[in-house]
Design an enzyme around this catalytic site. Sequence first.
Site, PDB file in Angstrom:
ATOM      1  N   ASP A  55      41.638  54.985  38.435  1.00 34.48           N
ATOM      2  CA  ASP A  55      41.835  54.442  37.095  1.00 34.48           C
ATOM      3  C   ASP A  55      42.417  55.521  36.178  1.00 34.48           C
ATOM      4  O   ASP A  55      42.367  56.712  36.484  1.00 34.48           O
ATOM      5  CB  ASP A  55      40.483  54.007  36.509  1.00 34.48           C
ATOM      6  CG  ASP A  55      39.731  53.046  37.409  1.00 34.48           C
ATOM      7  OD1 ASP A  55      40.348  52.075  37.889  1.00 34.48           O
ATOM      8  OD2 ASP A  55      38.519  53.266  37.624  1.00 34.48           O
TER       9      ASP A  55
ATOM     10  N   ASP B 281      44.841  51.873  39.966  1.00 33.25           N
ATOM     11  CA  ASP B 281      43.794  50.855  39.846  1.00 33.25           C
ATOM     12  C   ASP B 281      43.775  50.331  38.401  1.00 33.25           C
ATOM     13  O   ASP B 281      44.701  49.655  37.989  1.00 33.25           O
ATOM     14  CB  ASP B 281      42.446  51.407  40.320  1.00 33.25           C
ATOM     15  CG  ASP B 281      41.434  50.297  40.641  1.00 33.25           C
ATOM     16  OD1 ASP B 281      41.874  49.186  40.973  1.00 33.25           O
ATOM     17  OD2 ASP B 281      40.228  50.544  40.561  1.00 33.25           O
ATOM     18  N   ASP B 282      42.773  50.641  37.619  1.00 35.60           N
ATOM     19  CA  ASP B 282      42.651  50.050  36.285  1.00 35.60           C
ATOM     20  C   ASP B 282      42.987  51.052  35.179  1.00 35.60           C
ATOM     21  O   ASP B 282      43.047  52.254  35.412  1.00 35.60           O
ATOM     22  CB  ASP B 282      41.214  49.562  36.083  1.00 35.60           C
ATOM     23  CG  ASP B 282      40.741  48.704  37.240  1.00 35.60           C
ATOM     24  OD1 ASP B 282      41.450  47.745  37.582  1.00 35.60           O
ATOM     25  OD2 ASP B 282      39.678  49.022  37.811  1.00 35.60           O
TER      26      ASP B 282
ATOM     27  N   ASP C 100      37.958  51.630  33.153  1.00 35.24           N
ATOM     28  CA  ASP C 100      37.016  50.908  34.009  1.00 35.24           C
ATOM     29  C   ASP C 100      35.587  51.255  33.624  1.00 35.24           C
ATOM     30  O   ASP C 100      35.212  52.434  33.635  1.00 35.24           O
ATOM     31  CB  ASP C 100      37.266  51.263  35.479  1.00 35.24           C
ATOM     32  CG  ASP C 100      36.552  50.299  36.423  1.00 35.24           C
ATOM     33  OD1 ASP C 100      35.698  49.522  35.960  1.00 35.24           O
ATOM     34  OD2 ASP C 100      36.856  50.335  37.632  1.00 35.24           O
TER      35      ASP C 100
ATOM     36  N   LYS D  53      41.304  46.569  30.722  1.00 34.97           N
ATOM     37  CA  LYS D  53      39.969  47.000  30.322  1.00 34.97           C
ATOM     38  C   LYS D  53      38.986  46.148  31.091  1.00 34.97           C
ATOM     39  O   LYS D  53      39.074  44.924  31.068  1.00 34.97           O
ATOM     40  CB  LYS D  53      39.737  46.761  28.833  1.00 34.97           C
ATOM     41  CG  LYS D  53      40.896  47.103  27.948  1.00 34.97           C
ATOM     42  CD  LYS D  53      41.027  48.604  27.767  1.00 34.97           C
ATOM     43  CE  LYS D  53      41.837  48.997  26.541  1.00 34.97           C
ATOM     44  NZ  LYS D  53      43.093  48.346  26.334  1.00 34.97           N
TER      45      LYS D  53
HETATM   46 CA    CA Z   1      39.601  48.942  42.276  1.00 36.20          CA
HETATM   47 CA    CA Z   2      38.594  50.712  38.984  1.00 30.98          CA
END
Ligand code: CA
Ligand code: CA
Length: 339
Positions: free
Chosen positions: A195, A219-220, A223, A251
Amino acid sequence: MRNGKRIISIITTCFMVTSLCVMSPTPAHGASKEYYVSASGSDSNNGQSKDKPYKTIDKALGNVSAGTTIYLMNGTYKSSNTYKLSKSGTSGSPIRIMNYSGHKPVVDFSSQPYADSSRGFQITGNYWVISGLTIQNAGDNGIHISGGNNKITDCFITKCGDTGLQMSNGAYNNEITRVTSTYNYDSKTNGENADGFAAKLSIGSGNVFRNCNALNNSDDGFDFYSAGNAVKLYNCEASYNGKGNGNGQGKVGGNYTSDNHYLEGCVAIGNKKRGYDQNNNTGYITLKNCTAKNNNVNFYFPKAPSSGTHKFSDCISSGGAGKDVIVGATVVNCSFNTK
Ligand SMILES: [Ca+2]
Ligand SMILES: [Ca+2]
Ligand SMILES: [Ca+2]
């Protein structure tokens, strides 16, 4: 779409931190609370002036105590080791690692092995300030925080093998301000974990992000998986996250923890999966003046919180392949795409 962010950015006040320590022309050995490090310096220097800088961050870290400032001058500082910041400052005398005024030091961990233990800076202590650094190519997190009352400001974190900046294991009262975290990617797991920022896996209370950007992470963006406490975000952006096996959420929430996160003036654009995602958080989420554009789904809150309601005001959704899902929310002056 970003008027709110711009306006609040303009009125954000910047505090310049200056040392309270006054250096005498010839400080007694060991008395200095300021150390200078230059890529062209030498660890046999005394490190106490910009003309006699140390060469390595490790040498300076060996001398720190509450109230110490380490100034990094221009250059690239390569380390295969993790800088383990286990000492603590105090509220009035933090320990600072910061760029010397006008300088743009780079701390590069590209010689670290790709491994969970290969963090760049690992802060287990309290009252540290890290400011004005580029931190890159760590084998895992660029910065990992489990201590409290630390401040990370004006840093650029990139190309790490896991989340750029992560708080876990009880981290509390940490303030992350004007930090960009970008192009982090866990290659061996095809991007599923890295992330931009994470406050996850058991954090304490009082962690705040202001004017931070999470861009192009695998990924994000931000997180908060299994956080266990609420996080606040002001004027933060999460955009274009989600590569490979990454989830691609701007988010995200909770994994069945009840965390009443608060987001104001935030932006999420072009994330692979969702802009703002409940992610099975059972707490109530406040979104104030938040916008989402061209995420696969912009706002996804399919379950009512376990108590109270989500509080969404002045939020705008535009573009996106799927419709917004809004359940259990008090909605004021928002334009969601739910029809
Ligand atoms: Ca993930
Ligand atoms: Ca994540
Ligand atoms: Ca990892």
